[in-house]
Design a protein around this motif. Structure first.
Motif, PDB file in Angstrom:
ATOM      1  N   LEU A   1       0.828  -1.207   0.000  1.00 58.35           N
ATOM      2  CA  LEU A   1       0.000   0.000   0.000  1.00 58.35           C
ATOM      3  C   LEU A   1       0.863   1.258   0.000  1.00 58.35           C
ATOM      4  O   LEU A   1       0.604   2.207  -0.740  1.00 58.35           O
ATOM      5  CB  LEU A   1      -0.895   0.018   1.243  1.00 58.35           C
ATOM      6  CG  LEU A   1      -2.059  -0.974   1.270  1.00 58.35           C
ATOM      7  CD1 LEU A   1      -2.643  -1.069   2.673  1.00 58.35           C
ATOM      8  CD2 LEU A   1      -3.142  -0.564   0.278  1.00 58.35           C
ATOM      9  N   TRP A   2       1.927   1.246   0.809  1.00 55.02           N
ATOM     10  CA  TRP A   2       2.766   2.449   0.938  1.00 55.02           C
ATOM     11  C   TRP A   2       3.457   2.821  -0.375  1.00 55.02           C
ATOM     12  O   TRP A   2       3.636   3.999  -0.674  1.00 55.02           O
ATOM     13  CB  TRP A   2       3.800   2.277   2.057  1.00 55.02           C
ATOM     14  CG  TRP A   2       3.234   2.667   3.395  1.00 55.02           C
ATOM     15  CD1 TRP A   2       2.924   1.849   4.447  1.00 55.02           C
ATOM     16  CD2 TRP A   2       2.897   4.005   3.819  1.00 55.02           C
ATOM     17  NE1 TRP A   2       2.406   2.576   5.489  1.00 55.02           N
ATOM     18  CE2 TRP A   2       2.379   3.908   5.133  1.00 55.02           C
ATOM     19  CE3 TRP A   2       2.960   5.261   3.217  1.00 55.02           C
ATOM     20  CZ2 TRP A   2       1.947   5.017   5.848  1.00 55.02           C
ATOM     21  CZ3 TRP A   2       2.516   6.375   3.948  1.00 55.02           C
ATOM     22  CH2 TRP A   2       2.023   6.245   5.235  1.00 55.02           C
ATOM     23  N   VAL A   3       3.846   1.820  -1.143  1.00 54.04           N
ATOM     24  CA  VAL A   3       4.503   2.124  -2.422  1.00 54.04           C
ATOM     25  C   VAL A   3       3.553   2.933  -3.304  1.00 54.04           C
ATOM     26  O   VAL A   3       3.916   3.982  -3.850  1.00 54.04           O
ATOM     27  CB  VAL A   3       4.924   0.853  -3.200  1.00 54.04           C
ATOM     28  CG1 VAL A   3       5.667   1.234  -4.476  1.00 54.04           C
ATOM     29  CG2 VAL A   3       5.797  -0.040  -2.369  1.00 54.04           C
ATOM     30  N   GLY A   4       2.316   2.445  -3.428  1.00 56.09           N
ATOM     31  CA  GLY A   4       1.325   3.125  -4.278  1.00 56.09           C
ATOM     32  C   GLY A   4       0.985   4.508  -3.740  1.00 56.09           C
ATOM     33  O   GLY A   4       0.876   5.478  -4.499  1.00 56.09           O
ATOM     34  N   VAL A   5       0.822   4.591  -2.428  1.00 51.02           N
ATOM     35  CA  VAL A   5       0.458   5.868  -1.801  1.00 51.02           C
ATOM     36  C   VAL A   5       1.579   6.900  -2.009  1.00 51.02           C
ATOM     37  O   VAL A   5       1.329   8.034  -2.434  1.00 51.02           O
ATOM     38  CB  VAL A   5       0.162   5.651  -0.291  1.00 51.02           C
ATOM     39  CG1 VAL A   5       0.233   6.952   0.494  1.00 51.02           C
ATOM     40  CG2 VAL A   5      -1.217   5.013  -0.116  1.00 51.02           C
ATOM     41  N   ASN A   6       2.821   6.523  -1.773  1.00 52.74           N
ATOM     42  CA  ASN A   6       3.926   7.479  -1.934  1.00 52.74           C
ATOM     43  C   ASN A   6       4.142   7.855  -3.401  1.00 52.74           C
ATOM     44  O   ASN A   6       4.454   9.003  -3.707  1.00 52.74           O
ATOM     45  CB  ASN A   6       5.212   6.925  -1.306  1.00 52.74           C
ATOM     46  CG  ASN A   6       5.128   6.972   0.218  1.00 52.74           C
ATOM     47  OD1 ASN A   6       4.386   7.782   0.775  1.00 52.74           O
ATOM     48  ND2 ASN A   6       5.872   6.112   0.885  1.00 52.74           N
ATOM     49  N   PHE A   7       3.936   6.899  -4.268  1.00 53.49           N
ATOM     50  CA  PHE A   7       4.035   7.168  -5.715  1.00 53.49           C
ATOM     51  C   PHE A   7       2.967   8.210  -6.111  1.00 53.49           C
ATOM     52  O   PHE A   7       3.254   9.202  -6.790  1.00 53.49           O
ATOM     53  CB  PHE A   7       3.815   5.845  -6.457  1.00 53.49           C
ATOM     54  CG  PHE A   7       3.871   5.930  -7.950  1.00 53.49           C
ATOM     55  CD1 PHE A   7       5.072   6.098  -8.621  1.00 53.49           C
ATOM     56  CD2 PHE A   7       2.709   5.804  -8.714  1.00 53.49           C
ATOM     57  CE1 PHE A   7       5.126   6.153 -10.009  1.00 53.49           C
ATOM     58  CE2 PHE A   7       2.754   5.860 -10.098  1.00 53.49           C
ATOM     59  CZ  PHE A   7       3.969   6.036 -10.745  1.00 53.49           C
ATOM     60  N   ALA A   8       1.747   7.988  -5.642  1.00 52.94           N
ATOM     61  CA  ALA A   8       0.640   8.897  -5.967  1.00 52.94           C
ATOM     62  C   ALA A   8       0.886  10.284  -5.367  1.00 52.94           C
ATOM     63  O   ALA A   8       0.580  11.307  -5.988  1.00 52.94           O
ATOM     64  CB  ALA A   8      -0.678   8.324  -5.452  1.00 52.94           C
ATOM     65  N   LYS A   9       1.464  10.322  -4.170  1.00 49.72           N
ATOM     66  CA  LYS A   9       1.761  11.610  -3.535  1.00 49.72           C
ATOM     67  C   LYS A   9       2.800  12.374  -4.366  1.00 49.72           C
ATOM     68  O   LYS A   9       2.676  13.589  -4.566  1.00 49.72           O
ATOM     69  CB  LYS A   9       2.312  11.392  -2.122  1.00 49.72           C
ATOM     70  CG  LYS A   9       1.231  11.008  -1.121  1.00 49.72           C
ATOM     71  CD  LYS A   9       1.819  10.495   0.174  1.00 49.72           C
ATOM     72  CE  LYS A   9       2.130  11.595   1.148  1.00 49.72           C
ATOM     73  NZ  LYS A   9       2.212  11.068   2.537  1.00 49.72           N
ATOM     74  N   ALA A  10       3.810  11.659  -4.841  1.00 46.68           N
ATOM     75  CA  ALA A  10       4.847  12.305  -5.656  1.00 46.68           C
ATOM     76  C   ALA A  10       4.237  12.869  -6.941  1.00 46.68           C
ATOM     77  O   ALA A  10       4.579  13.978  -7.363  1.00 46.68           O
ATOM     78  CB  ALA A  10       5.966  11.310  -5.973  1.00 46.68           C
ATOM     79  N   LEU A  11       3.293  12.128  -7.541  1.00 45.99           N
ATOM     80  CA  LEU A  11       2.636  12.614  -8.763  1.00 45.99           C
ATOM     81  C   LEU A  11       1.764  13.832  -8.452  1.00 45.99           C
ATOM     82  O   LEU A  11       1.767  14.819  -9.197  1.00 45.99           O
ATOM     83  CB  LEU A  11       1.763  11.512  -9.384  1.00 45.99           C
ATOM     84  CG  LEU A  11       2.474  10.282  -9.953  1.00 45.99           C
ATOM     85  CD1 LEU A  11       1.450   9.318 -10.544  1.00 45.99           C
ATOM     86  CD2 LEU A  11       3.510  10.668 -11.013  1.00 45.99           C
ATOM     87  N   SER A  12       1.017  13.746  -7.358  1.00 54.53           N
ATOM     88  CA  SER A  12       0.120  14.829  -6.973  1.00 54.53           C
ATOM     89  C   SER A  12       0.925  16.116  -6.736  1.00 54.53           C
ATOM     90  O   SER A  12       0.544  17.195  -7.190  1.00 54.53           O
ATOM     91  CB  SER A  12      -0.648  14.429  -5.713  1.00 54.53           C
ATOM     92  OG  SER A  12      -1.398  15.502  -5.228  1.00 54.53           O
ATOM     93  N   TYR A  13       2.049  15.966  -6.064  1.00 56.23           N
ATOM     94  CA  TYR A  13       2.921  17.122  -5.795  1.00 56.23           C
ATOM     95  C   TYR A  13       3.491  17.675  -7.106  1.00 56.23           C
ATOM     96  O   TYR A  13       3.387  18.865  -7.387  1.00 56.23           O
ATOM     97  CB  TYR A  13       4.044  16.726  -4.830  1.00 56.23           C
ATOM     98  CG  TYR A  13       5.181  17.703  -4.832  1.00 56.23           C
ATOM     99  CD1 TYR A  13       5.069  18.932  -4.180  1.00 56.23           C
ATOM    100  CD2 TYR A  13       6.362  17.419  -5.525  1.00 56.23           C
ATOM    101  CE1 TYR A  13       6.099  19.860  -4.221  1.00 56.23           C
ATOM    102  CE2 TYR A  13       7.388  18.344  -5.581  1.00 56.23           C
ATOM    103  CZ  TYR A  13       7.254  19.560  -4.931  1.00 56.23           C
ATOM    104  OH  TYR A  13       8.271  20.465  -4.995  1.00 56.23           O
ATOM    105  N   SER A  14       4.089  16.804  -7.917  1.00 54.80           N
ATOM    106  CA  SER A  14       4.771  17.300  -9.128  1.00 54.80           C
ATOM    107  C   SER A  14       3.823  17.905 -10.129  1.00 54.80           C
ATOM    108  O   SER A  14       4.166  18.863 -10.799  1.00 54.80           O
ATOM    109  CB  SER A  14       5.476  16.210  -9.898  1.00 54.80           C
ATOM    110  OG  SER A  14       6.036  15.317  -9.143  1.00 54.80           O
ATOM    111  N   TRP A  15       2.668  17.298 -10.305  1.00 57.47           N
ATOM    112  CA  TRP A  15       1.731  17.775 -11.325  1.00 57.47           C
ATOM    113  C   TRP A  15       0.694  18.750 -10.763  1.00 57.47           C
ATOM    114  O   TRP A  15      -0.128  19.268 -11.510  1.00 57.47           O
ATOM    115  CB  TRP A  15       0.993  16.579 -11.941  1.00 57.47           C
ATOM    116  CG  TRP A  15       1.849  15.698 -12.795  1.00 57.47           C
ATOM    117  CD1 TRP A  15       2.997  16.039 -13.443  1.00 57.47           C
ATOM    118  CD2 TRP A  15       1.597  14.314 -13.127  1.00 57.47           C
ATOM    119  NE1 TRP A  15       3.479  14.963 -14.148  1.00 57.47           N
ATOM    120  CE2 TRP A  15       2.640  13.889 -13.984  1.00 57.47           C
ATOM    121  CE3 TRP A  15       0.595  13.397 -12.797  1.00 57.47           C
ATOM    122  CZ2 TRP A  15       2.720  12.593 -14.503  1.00 57.47           C
ATOM    123  CZ3 TRP A  15       0.665  12.107 -13.313  1.00 57.47           C
ATOM    124  CH2 TRP A  15       1.720  11.709 -14.149  1.00 57.47           C
TER     125      TRP A  15
END
Ligand code: KG4
Ligand code: ZN
Length: 384
Positions: A132-146
């Protein structure tokens, strides 16, 4: 609007893009739904190994994202997206535990433009914590960058809501949902989308886990559900060996389940039989048929009882086990007898995928949170 759905709660890395037209009568258009399965990796262990699954997600996520955006027509190269030092530092901070992802994601973000996406939906529970954490942190990085808003999604709710991709929600409720997968077996009262109450659940193994574990005892391979279903389909209904397995808790006055006793009964039966018998095709197909029927009997009895008790108009199936065609056939027959509608997803949408997360994202679109506050919760429960 367009929603990017991200799923990594178990052993499938799934990313989808869903386009929704109109708000009163939304029309869904699936632009992409890419799933990278780890079956080959976990096969030799007969089940999912969380640490290995986490590593595979890290390896796969950027590739799956690229494929999914490309298929949706949203992947556009750019020379003008290079990140400044502060942004790079922040992305690396978000992915501080996902070091394998840092470099690949950064180079992806530098290479491609921000896609035309309005919302990111990501599974934040329940499921395997490291995954779960991998997906959550990946999504957070996308949300921040974009700079795209993000919504956390309950995986069990998504298994139920994928049914509303093709079916209008009007006239469906109250409904009883049965979500049956490798990690969950729950009966949920759905009074409306977003209004849920768990009526019952498994006290030990999930139904899919029972398929997986008994298939392992029998040497039928992984995942066990499809392997048992296949062996059962080759069975001669005359049942020459007379194998009879228990239907655990079928008459208990609640909506709970227990499947670990069934697994033990299979183990004892297997130990008891001579090598000559248990290596024969007759034994394999008869016991597979009996395992499948035992699970079906208990699931149907409890779900129909709940549907009658709560005067449900609809039974909603979801989760990997709902891909089982015998289960669906028998459920259809029983619900028809009771005059209750039944809906279930097509097989590829029963098992884990990013599209169900995007669909659940649409129905939860008002629950946007600040990416900084997003956390995984492996024990997340629906309706609480
Ligand atoms: O929903 P899912 O992909 O992952 C979880 O959230 O756990 O479900 C996977 C489970 C596995 O236990 C698998 O054996 C089972 O669903 N499964 C099936 C079938 N296809 C997958 N069980 C019975 N019959 C099937 N055809
Ligand atoms: Zn699932």
């Amino acid at each position: 609007m367009k929603i990017l759905g991200i799923e990594t709660s178990c052993d499938d890395t799934g990313i989808a893009v869903l386009k929704i037209k109109g708000s009163k009568n939304p029309v869904f258009d699936v632009l992409s739904n890419v799933v990278s399965s780890q079956t080959e990796v976990h096969k030799e262990y007969g089940g999912v190994y969380p640490i290995m699954a986490r590593r595979e997600h890290q390896k796969n996520l950027v590739q799956v994202l690229g494929k999914s955006l490309k298929k949706a027509g949203l992947l556009k190269s750019s020379e003008a997206t290079s990140k400044n030092d502060e942004q790079i530092r922040e992305i690396n901070k978000i992915l501080v535990r996902e070091t394998d992802l840092q470099e690949t994601l950064l180079s992806f973000l530098q290479k491609y433009e921000k896609p035309d996406i309005d919302l990111i939906a990501v599974t934040n529970g329940p499921g395997l914590d490291p995954c779960l954490w991998v997906g959550v942190n990946f999504a957070k990085a996308l949300s921040y960058s974009w700079n795209i808003p993000i919504i956390p999604i309950n995986h069990v709710e998504a298994h139920a809501l994928i049914n509303f991709l093709g079916v209008k929600a009007k006239g469906v409720f109250p409904a009883i949902a049965l979500v049956v997968s490798g990690g969950h077996t729950q009966i949920i009262l759905m009074e409306a989308i977003g209004k849920y109450k768990i009526l019952g659940e498994t006290r030990d193994d999930a139904a899919g886990e029972c398929f997986d574990k008994t298939a392992r005892i029998l040497g039928l391979g992984y995942p066990g559900g499809p392997a048992i279903a296949k062996a059962a389909g080759e069975c001669d209904p005359s049942k020459k060996l007379g194998i009879k397995l228990p239907r655990p808790m079928i008459n208990s006055k609640d909506y709970d389940f227990s499947f670990s006793g069934l697994k033990t009964a299979v183990l004892y039966d297997h130990l008891k039989k001579t090598a000559k018998i248990k290596n024969g095709k007759e034994y394999m197909c008869e016991i597979a048929n009996e395992i499948q029927q035992s699970i079906i009997d208990v699931l149907i009895k409890k779900t129909i009882t709940a549907a009658k008790d709560y005067k449900a108009k609809t039974i909603i199936l979801g989760g990997g086990v709902s891909a089982n065609s015998e289960l669906k056939k028998q459920f259809q027959k029983k619900s028809l007898e009771q005059n209750i509608n039944i809906i279930f997803p097509e097989p590829v949408l029963s098992t884990d995928n990013g599209l169900m997360i995007a669909v659940a994202g649409y129905y939860n679109k008002d629950k946007v949170i600040n990416w900084k506050n997003l956390k995984a919760d492996s024990n997340l429960r629906i309706g609480e």
